[in-house]
Design a protein around this motif. Sequence first.
Motif, PDB file in Angstrom:
ATOM      1  N   UNK A  16       0.844  -1.206   0.000  1.00 49.09           N
ATOM      2  CA  UNK A  16       0.000   0.000   0.000  1.00 49.09           C
ATOM      3  C   UNK A  16       0.872   1.245   0.000  1.00 49.09           C
ATOM      4  N   UNK A  17       1.749   1.360   1.000  1.00 46.27           N
ATOM      5  CA  UNK A  17       2.639   2.514   1.122  1.00 46.27           C
ATOM      6  C   UNK A  17       4.050   2.009   1.392  1.00 46.27           C
ATOM      7  N   UNK A  18       5.003   2.903   1.319  1.00 48.17           N
ATOM      8  CA  UNK A  18       6.387   2.519   1.606  1.00 48.17           C
ATOM      9  C   UNK A  18       7.035   3.614   2.436  1.00 48.17           C
ATOM     10  N   UNK A  19       7.998   3.194   3.242  1.00 45.61           N
ATOM     11  CA  UNK A  19       8.632   4.146   4.168  1.00 45.61           C
ATOM     12  C   UNK A  19      10.142   3.929   4.142  1.00 45.61           C
ATOM     13  N   UNK A  20      10.880   5.026   4.028  1.00 46.37           N
ATOM     14  CA  UNK A  20      12.346   4.928   4.076  1.00 46.37           C
ATOM     15  C   UNK A  20      12.820   5.547   5.389  1.00 46.37           C
TER      16      UNK A  20
END
Length: 404
Positions: free
Chosen positions: A77-81
């Motif tokens: 759904x989403x991505x986080x760095x």
Amino acid sequence: MAFDIVIIGAGPAGLCFARSMAGSGLRIALVERQQEAALMAPADDGREIAITHNSQRLMRELGLWSRLREDEIGTLRDAMVLDGDDRGGLMFRHDEAGKSQLGWLLSNHAIRRAAYAEVMELPEVERITGARVSSVRTARDGADVELSSGEILRAKLVVAADSRFSETRRAMGIAAGMHDFGKTMLVLRMQHEVAHEQVAWEWFGVGQTLALLPLHDPHTSSVVLTLRPQAMQAMLALDDAALEAAMAERFQQRLGAMRVAGPRCAYPLVGVYAKRFVAERFAMIGDAAVGMHPVTAHGFNFGLLGQATLARELRAAVAAGRSISSPGLLRRYERQHRLATRPLYLATQMLAGLYTDDRPPARVLRKLALSAGARLGPFKRLVVAGLTANSAGVPGLFRSGHSA
Ligand SMILES: Cc1cc2nc3c(=O)[nH]c(=O)nc-3n(C[C@H](O)[C@H](O)[C@H](O)COP(=O)(O)OP(=O)(O)OC[C@H]3O[C@@H](n4cnc5c(N)ncnc54)[C@H](O)[C@@H]3O)c2cc1C
């Protein structure tokens, strides 16, 4: 034995290419060194593949998608760095692209199983399994592929899809740029107390890179850890309980308790880019042409794209009654696939270098890059648009870790 095309390698790229040529009227041989039983029910190799919107469309068209079980499809759904001890991180959100999700996650063995099942139904494809190619000769009047059994397959065109360490590429005398990152990547399915909420993580820490890839079950993810080989050996030597505790510690307990839920699979990190993708009566697809570092999740997405490009050129030639091995056709394939892959290959190499270099200048630079990315709406929109492009555009920026 005479064929129009001999494909070497029944990995995801070779299989998808064979499937793409279905109904073209061409007779195809598919040579693979693994036995048929292993291809029909491939072993779990731990890889979870991030699939872009364009790849999902291609997989639907090839009939692979409908062969996957619902519980084999994870939602990205989403991505986080995250960098270092950041709590927040830089978010890449699906709604910034007007999509319901950034992409999907599929196990590599499920992709292989689905692709092989499709190919098994094609009367024009002769599967030659448990066979190793011992030599390849191509000339103006035709190509010969010799198997270790001594059998010779004659073809108009040879397509190699035999991995990033392609023996056929070497036998054809085609050079490749190779970069050994000197790191090992461990992929391992784990259950965790805190739900993943369908968010993928890429976490660049000092001495390690971690990634979390959300699977169908809200409490199960693929954990990806990249370390120097010696440090990795020590991790691999731990028993399950010690490994679970060590992983929870590496994730700073943000996921709560963690449990091993799949095999431990370790891969050396080597990026490969062939100097040429074609030669006389010869073309390479998949990792044999472009073997990406997994950090940006391009490998299979590029493999799908490349085989589709070559298949399109070949089908157009058949429809127009032209040769399927003309230098012009092969050059067009090479040009298109280089254009689609070269910039991202170079960007990935650079990114992998920057994000895994623990020397202070690199650490400062990546902090700056991430905070600038967080402030700059247009930059983020560009990245998200790349992930979710429906056409043959930029595949996902995102994916499993690498590093340390
Ligand atoms: C840890 C990890 C994570 C990844 N994550 C992603 C991701 O998120 N997204 C993504 O797009 N990609 C990802 N990839 C990349 C993706 O897995 C590869 O790009 C893809 O599997 C390559 O497919 P291929 O068919 O080209 O080669 P391979 O899968 O390597 O298949 C080659 C086949 O050729 C056969 N073969 C080799 N030599 C011979 C011979 N001489 N004769 C006969 N047969 C032969 C082999 O047995 C094999 O079946 C990841 C890779 C790794 C390692």
